[in-house]
Design a protein around this motif. Sequence first.
Motif, PDB file in Angstrom:
ATOM      1  N   LYS A 129       0.853  -1.186   0.000  1.00 52.38           N
ATOM      2  CA  LYS A 129       0.000   0.000   0.000  1.00 52.38           C
ATOM      3  C   LYS A 129       0.888   1.235   0.000  1.00 52.38           C
ATOM      4  CE  LYS A 129      -4.033   2.131   1.959  1.00 52.38           C
ATOM      5  NZ  LYS A 129      -5.098   2.107   2.913  1.00 52.38           N
ATOM      6  N   LYS A 130       1.105   1.778  -1.197  1.00 53.93           N
ATOM      7  CA  LYS A 130       1.894   2.999  -1.325  1.00 53.93           C
ATOM      8  C   LYS A 130       1.002   4.195  -1.102  1.00 53.93           C
ATOM      9  CE  LYS A 130       5.190   3.891  -3.975  1.00 53.93           C
ATOM     10  NZ  LYS A 130       6.121   4.235  -5.029  1.00 53.93           N
ATOM     11  N   SER A 131       1.553   5.244  -0.530  1.00 51.71           N
ATOM     12  CA  SER A 131       0.771   6.455  -0.343  1.00 51.71           C
ATOM     13  C   SER A 131       0.669   7.191  -1.675  1.00 51.71           C
ATOM     14  CB  SER A 131       1.402   7.352   0.707  1.00 51.71           C
ATOM     15  OG  SER A 131       2.701   7.705   0.317  1.00 51.71           O
ATOM     16  N   VAL A 132      -0.541   7.587  -2.030  1.00 54.49           N
ATOM     17  CA  VAL A 132      -0.786   8.257  -3.299  1.00 54.49           C
ATOM     18  C   VAL A 132      -0.586   9.751  -3.108  1.00 54.49           C
ATOM     19  CG1 VAL A 132      -2.486   8.694  -5.092  1.00 54.49           C
ATOM     20  CG2 VAL A 132      -2.437   6.484  -3.961  1.00 54.49           C
ATOM     21  N   VAL A 133       0.292  10.337  -3.923  1.00 48.74           N
ATOM     22  CA  VAL A 133       0.561  11.764  -3.862  1.00 48.74           C
ATOM     23  C   VAL A 133       0.041  12.395  -5.149  1.00 48.74           C
ATOM     24  CG1 VAL A 133       2.341  13.530  -3.718  1.00 48.74           C
ATOM     25  CG2 VAL A 133       2.599  11.401  -2.452  1.00 48.74           C
ATOM     26  N   LYS A 134      -0.907  13.307  -5.012  1.00 54.45           N
ATOM     27  CA  LYS A 134      -1.442  14.015  -6.178  1.00 54.45           C
ATOM     28  C   LYS A 134      -0.670  15.308  -6.348  1.00 54.45           C
ATOM     29  CE  LYS A 134      -5.314  11.472  -6.635  1.00 54.45           C
ATOM     30  NZ  LYS A 134      -5.631  10.665  -7.769  1.00 54.45           N
ATOM     31  N   LYS A 135      -0.237  15.593  -7.574  1.00 56.48           N
ATOM     32  CA  LYS A 135       0.475  16.837  -7.810  1.00 56.48           C
ATOM     33  C   LYS A 135      -0.473  18.020  -7.763  1.00 56.48           C
ATOM     34  CE  LYS A 135       4.002  14.782 -10.696  1.00 56.48           C
ATOM     35  NZ  LYS A 135       4.478  14.656 -12.051  1.00 56.48           N
ATOM     36  N   ARG A 136      -1.702  17.802  -8.239  1.00 56.72           N
ATOM     37  CA  ARG A 136      -2.687  18.884  -8.234  1.00 56.72           C
ATOM     38  C   ARG A 136      -4.065  18.262  -8.053  1.00 56.72           C
ATOM     39  NH1 ARG A 136      -3.351  24.240 -10.490  1.00 56.72           N
ATOM     40  NH2 ARG A 136      -5.511  24.555 -11.097  1.00 56.72           N
ATOM     41  N   THR A 137      -4.801  18.735  -7.040  1.00 55.06           N
ATOM     42  CA  THR A 137      -6.145  18.227  -6.806  1.00 55.06           C
ATOM     43  C   THR A 137      -7.204  19.192  -7.304  1.00 55.06           C
ATOM     44  OG1 THR A 137      -6.087  19.171  -4.590  1.00 55.06           O
ATOM     45  CG2 THR A 137      -5.473  16.854  -4.810  1.00 55.06           C
ATOM     46  N   LYS A 138      -6.831  20.452  -7.495  1.00 52.84           N
ATOM     47  CA  LYS A 138      -7.764  21.455  -7.974  1.00 52.84           C
ATOM     48  C   LYS A 138      -8.001  21.264  -9.470  1.00 52.84           C
ATOM     49  CE  LYS A 138      -7.360  26.211  -7.818  1.00 52.84           C
ATOM     50  NZ  LYS A 138      -6.722  27.431  -7.324  1.00 52.84           N
ATOM     51  N   LYS A 139      -9.243  21.487  -9.918  1.00 54.54           N
ATOM     52  CA  LYS A 139      -9.535  21.373 -11.343  1.00 54.54           C
ATOM     53  C   LYS A 139      -8.985  22.583 -12.079  1.00 54.54           C
ATOM     54  CE  LYS A 139     -13.336  18.276 -11.571  1.00 54.54           C
ATOM     55  NZ  LYS A 139     -14.536  17.924 -12.270  1.00 54.54           N
ATOM     56  N   PHE A 140      -8.621  22.383 -13.331  1.00 55.91           N
ATOM     57  CA  PHE A 140      -8.142  23.486 -14.156  1.00 55.91           C
ATOM     58  C   PHE A 140      -9.338  24.307 -14.621  1.00 55.91           C
ATOM     59  CE2 PHE A 140      -4.574  20.589 -14.478  1.00 55.91           C
ATOM     60  CZ  PHE A 140      -3.512  21.452 -14.336  1.00 55.91           C
ATOM     61  N   ALA A 141      -9.276  25.617 -14.371  1.00 58.10           N
ATOM     62  CA  ALA A 141     -10.379  26.497 -14.748  1.00 58.10           C
ATOM     63  C   ALA A 141     -10.231  26.899 -16.205  1.00 58.10           C
ATOM     64  CB  ALA A 141     -10.378  27.737 -13.864  1.00 58.10           C
ATOM     65  N   ARG A 142     -11.360  26.988 -16.884  1.00 55.57           N
ATOM     66  CA  ARG A 142     -11.348  27.423 -18.265  1.00 55.57           C
ATOM     67  C   ARG A 142     -11.014  28.917 -18.328  1.00 55.57           C
ATOM     68  NH1 ARG A 142     -16.372  26.385 -22.402  1.00 55.57           N
ATOM     69  NH2 ARG A 142     -15.511  27.515 -24.159  1.00 55.57           N
ATOM     70  N   HIS A 143     -10.336  29.328 -19.386  1.00 55.99           N
ATOM     71  CA  HIS A 143      -9.937  30.726 -19.538  1.00 55.99           C
ATOM     72  C   HIS A 143     -11.168  31.629 -19.534  1.00 55.99           C
ATOM     73  CE1 HIS A 143      -7.754  34.220 -20.620  1.00 55.99           C
ATOM     74  NE2 HIS A 143      -8.103  34.247 -21.893  1.00 55.99           N
ATOM     75  N   GLN A 144     -11.152  32.671 -18.703  1.00 60.09           N
ATOM     76  CA  GLN A 144     -12.222  33.650 -18.528  1.00 60.09           C
ATOM     77  C   GLN A 144     -13.500  33.052 -17.942  1.00 60.09           C
ATOM     78  OE1 GLN A 144     -12.653  35.747 -22.271  1.00 60.09           O
ATOM     79  NE2 GLN A 144     -11.075  37.202 -21.658  1.00 60.09           N
ATOM     80  N   ALA A 145     -13.389  31.920 -17.247  1.00 53.72           N
ATOM     81  CA  ALA A 145     -14.561  31.321 -16.605  1.00 53.72           C
ATOM     82  C   ALA A 145     -15.055  32.183 -15.453  1.00 53.72           C
ATOM     83  CB  ALA A 145     -14.225  29.922 -16.107  1.00 53.72           C
ATOM     84  N   ASP A 146     -14.205  33.049 -14.921  1.00 50.02           N
ATOM     85  CA  ASP A 146     -14.625  33.930 -13.844  1.00 50.02           C
ATOM     86  C   ASP A 146     -15.418  35.126 -14.368  1.00 50.02           C
ATOM     87  OD1 ASP A 146     -12.307  34.731 -15.128  1.00 50.02           O
ATOM     88  OD2 ASP A 146     -11.607  35.914 -13.425  1.00 50.02           O
ATOM     89  N   LEU A 147     -15.353  35.392 -15.663  1.00 56.22           N
ATOM     90  CA  LEU A 147     -16.047  36.548 -16.233  1.00 56.22           C
ATOM     91  C   LEU A 147     -17.433  36.211 -16.778  1.00 56.22           C
ATOM     92  CD1 LEU A 147     -13.102  38.200 -18.194  1.00 56.22           C
ATOM     93  CD2 LEU A 147     -13.931  38.745 -15.924  1.00 56.22           C
ATOM     94  N   PHE A 148     -17.629  35.000 -17.237  1.00 62.15           N
ATOM     95  CA  PHE A 148     -18.884  34.637 -17.888  1.00 62.15           C
ATOM     96  C   PHE A 148     -19.564  33.517 -17.114  1.00 62.15           C
ATOM     97  CE2 PHE A 148     -16.003  36.118 -21.240  1.00 62.15           C
ATOM     98  CZ  PHE A 148     -16.732  37.204 -21.688  1.00 62.15           C
ATOM     99  N   ILE A 149     -20.818  33.771 -16.699  1.00 60.20           N
ATOM    100  CA  ILE A 149     -21.548  32.784 -15.903  1.00 60.20           C
ATOM    101  C   ILE A 149     -21.802  31.516 -16.709  1.00 60.20           C
ATOM    102  CG2 ILE A 149     -23.761  32.340 -14.754  1.00 60.20           C
ATOM    103  CD1 ILE A 149     -23.758  35.300 -13.952  1.00 60.20           C
ATOM    104  N   ARG A 150     -21.991  31.647 -18.023  1.00 59.78           N
ATOM    105  CA  ARG A 150     -22.344  30.491 -18.850  1.00 59.78           C
ATOM    106  C   ARG A 150     -21.214  29.456 -18.947  1.00 59.78           C
ATOM    107  NH1 ARG A 150     -21.846  34.924 -22.197  1.00 59.78           N
ATOM    108  NH2 ARG A 150     -20.164  34.817 -23.736  1.00 59.78           N
ATOM    109  N   ILE A 151     -19.977  29.855 -18.660  1.00 56.19           N
ATOM    110  CA  ILE A 151     -18.877  28.876 -18.688  1.00 56.19           C
ATOM    111  C   ILE A 151     -18.234  28.707 -17.319  1.00 56.19           C
ATOM    112  CG2 ILE A 151     -18.373  29.233 -21.130  1.00 56.19           C
ATOM    113  CD1 ILE A 151     -15.943  30.923 -20.247  1.00 56.19           C
TER     114      ILE A 151
END
Length: 136
Positions: A9-31
Amino acid sequence: MAKIVPLVKKSVVKKRTKKFARHQADLFIRIRNSSWRKPKGIDGRVRRRFKGQLPMPSIGYGSDKKTRNILPNGFKKCLVSNVDELEMLLMHNRKYCGEIAHNVSTKNRKLIVERAEQLGIRLTNGGAKLKADEDE
Protein backbone atom coordinates in the motif's frame (compact mmCIF):
# COMPACT_ATOMS: atom_id res chain seq x y z
CA MET A 1 -12.56 -14.92 6.84
CA ALA A 2 -9.96 -12.24 7.49
CA LYS A 3 -10.16 -8.94 5.68
CA ILE A 4 -8.23 -8.90 2.42
CA VAL A 5 -5.47 -6.26 2.42
CA PRO A 6 -3.32 -5.12 -0.52
CA LEU A 7 0.14 -6.58 -0.95
CA VAL A 8 1.83 -3.16 -1.00
CA LYS A 9 0.00 0.00 0.00
CA LYS A 10 1.89 3.00 -1.32
CA SER A 11 0.77 6.45 -0.34
CA VAL A 12 -0.79 8.26 -3.30
CA VAL A 13 0.56 11.76 -3.86
CA LYS A 14 -1.44 14.01 -6.18
CA LYS A 15 0.47 16.84 -7.81
CA ARG A 16 -2.69 18.88 -8.23
CA THR A 17 -6.15 18.23 -6.81
CA LYS A 18 -7.76 21.46 -7.97
CA LYS A 19 -9.53 21.37 -11.34
CA PHE A 20 -8.14 23.49 -14.16
CA ALA A 21 -10.38 26.50 -14.75
CA ARG A 22 -11.35 27.42 -18.27
CA HIS A 23 -9.94 30.73 -19.54
CA GLN A 24 -12.22 33.65 -18.53
CA ALA A 25 -14.56 31.32 -16.60
CA ASP A 26 -14.63 33.93 -13.84
CA LEU A 27 -16.05 36.55 -16.23
CA PHE A 28 -18.88 34.64 -17.89
CA ILE A 29 -21.55 32.78 -15.90
CA ARG A 30 -22.34 30.49 -18.85
CA ILE A 31 -18.88 28.88 -18.69
CA ARG A 32 -18.34 29.11 -14.93
CA ASN A 33 -18.67 25.37 -14.23
CA SER A 34 -17.50 24.06 -17.60
CA SER A 35 -14.57 21.74 -18.06
CA TRP A 36 -11.16 22.72 -19.36
CA ARG A 37 -10.91 23.80 -23.00
CA LYS A 38 -7.60 24.73 -24.58
CA PRO A 39 -7.43 28.41 -25.55
CA LYS A 40 -6.94 28.80 -29.31
CA GLY A 41 -6.85 32.55 -29.84
CA ILE A 42 -3.96 34.14 -31.71
CA ASP A 43 -3.19 36.59 -28.91
CA GLY A 44 -4.26 34.44 -25.96
CA ARG A 45 -2.27 35.10 -22.79
CA VAL A 46 -3.10 31.73 -21.30
CA ARG A 47 -2.16 29.84 -24.48
CA ARG A 48 1.15 31.71 -24.67
CA ARG A 49 1.78 30.91 -20.97
CA PHE A 50 2.37 34.44 -19.73
CA LYS A 51 3.38 34.87 -16.10
CA GLY A 52 0.46 35.34 -13.73
CA GLN A 53 -2.13 33.69 -16.00
CA LEU A 54 -4.09 30.49 -15.45
CA PRO A 55 -2.05 27.28 -15.58
CA MET A 56 -2.72 24.96 -18.50
CA PRO A 57 -2.89 21.19 -18.09
CA SER A 58 0.24 19.41 -19.25
CA ILE A 59 1.81 15.99 -18.97
CA GLY A 60 3.84 17.13 -15.97
CA TYR A 61 0.73 17.14 -13.79
CA GLY A 62 0.27 13.38 -14.29
CA SER A 63 0.26 10.93 -11.39
CA ASP A 64 3.05 8.53 -10.54
CA LYS A 65 2.72 5.46 -12.75
CA LYS A 66 3.01 3.14 -9.73
CA THR A 67 0.10 4.77 -7.88
CA ARG A 68 -2.10 5.72 -10.85
CA ASN A 69 -5.70 4.37 -10.68
CA ILE A 70 -5.24 3.14 -7.10
CA LEU A 71 -8.26 3.41 -4.84
CA PRO A 72 -7.98 4.73 -1.27
CA ASN A 73 -8.11 1.13 0.01
CA GLY A 74 -4.87 0.35 -1.89
CA PHE A 75 -6.36 -1.81 -4.66
CA LYS A 76 -6.89 -1.25 -8.37
CA LYS A 77 -10.44 -1.71 -9.64
CA CYS A 78 -11.61 -4.40 -12.08
CA LEU A 79 -15.18 -4.50 -13.37
CA VAL A 80 -16.96 -7.84 -12.88
CA SER A 81 -20.19 -8.86 -14.63
CA ASN A 82 -20.40 -12.57 -13.81
CA VAL A 83 -18.76 -15.32 -11.75
CA ASP A 84 -16.42 -16.34 -14.58
CA GLU A 85 -14.90 -12.85 -14.73
CA LEU A 86 -14.40 -13.01 -10.98
CA GLU A 87 -12.20 -16.10 -11.41
CA MET A 88 -9.67 -13.96 -13.35
CA LEU A 89 -8.89 -12.03 -10.17
CA LEU A 90 -7.98 -15.19 -8.25
CA MET A 91 -4.23 -14.84 -8.87
CA HIS A 92 -4.30 -11.06 -8.38
CA ASN A 93 -6.54 -10.74 -5.31
CA ARG A 94 -3.90 -8.73 -3.41
CA LYS A 95 -3.51 -6.14 -6.19
CA TYR A 96 -6.99 -5.87 -7.75
CA CYS A 97 -10.43 -5.71 -6.20
CA GLY A 98 -13.65 -6.41 -8.04
CA GLU A 99 -16.49 -4.02 -8.67
CA ILE A 100 -19.81 -5.52 -9.69
CA ALA A 101 -21.21 -3.84 -12.81
CA HIS A 102 -24.32 -1.69 -12.38
CA ASN A 103 -26.50 -3.82 -14.67
CA VAL A 104 -26.03 -7.15 -12.84
CA SER A 105 -29.21 -8.61 -11.34
CA THR A 106 -29.70 -9.22 -7.63
CA LYS A 107 -29.68 -12.98 -8.18
CA ASN A 108 -26.30 -12.91 -9.91
CA ARG A 109 -24.95 -10.38 -7.39
CA LYS A 110 -25.53 -12.90 -4.59
CA LEU A 111 -23.62 -15.56 -6.54
CA ILE A 112 -20.72 -13.19 -7.22
CA VAL A 113 -20.52 -12.09 -3.56
CA GLU A 114 -20.54 -15.69 -2.33
CA ARG A 115 -17.84 -16.76 -4.80
CA ALA A 116 -15.69 -13.72 -3.97
CA GLU A 117 -15.84 -14.68 -0.29
CA GLN A 118 -14.68 -18.21 -1.13
CA LEU A 119 -11.83 -17.02 -3.35
CA GLY A 120 -10.74 -14.24 -1.00
CA ILE A 121 -11.41 -11.42 -3.46
CA ARG A 122 -12.41 -8.03 -2.15
CA LEU A 123 -15.42 -6.28 -3.69
CA THR A 124 -15.93 -2.52 -3.57
CA ASN A 125 -19.72 -2.69 -3.84
CA GLY A 126 -20.49 -6.15 -2.51
CA GLY A 127 -23.46 -4.98 -0.43
CA ALA A 128 -25.17 -2.98 -3.19
CA LYS A 129 -28.76 -3.92 -4.15
CA LEU A 130 -28.82 -6.73 -1.57
CA LYS A 131 -30.21 -4.89 1.46
CA ALA A 132 -33.92 -5.23 0.55
CA ASP A 133 -33.80 -9.04 0.67
CA GLU A 134 -32.27 -9.15 4.16
CA ASP A 135 -35.47 -7.76 5.70
CA GLU A 136 -37.58 -10.73 4.58
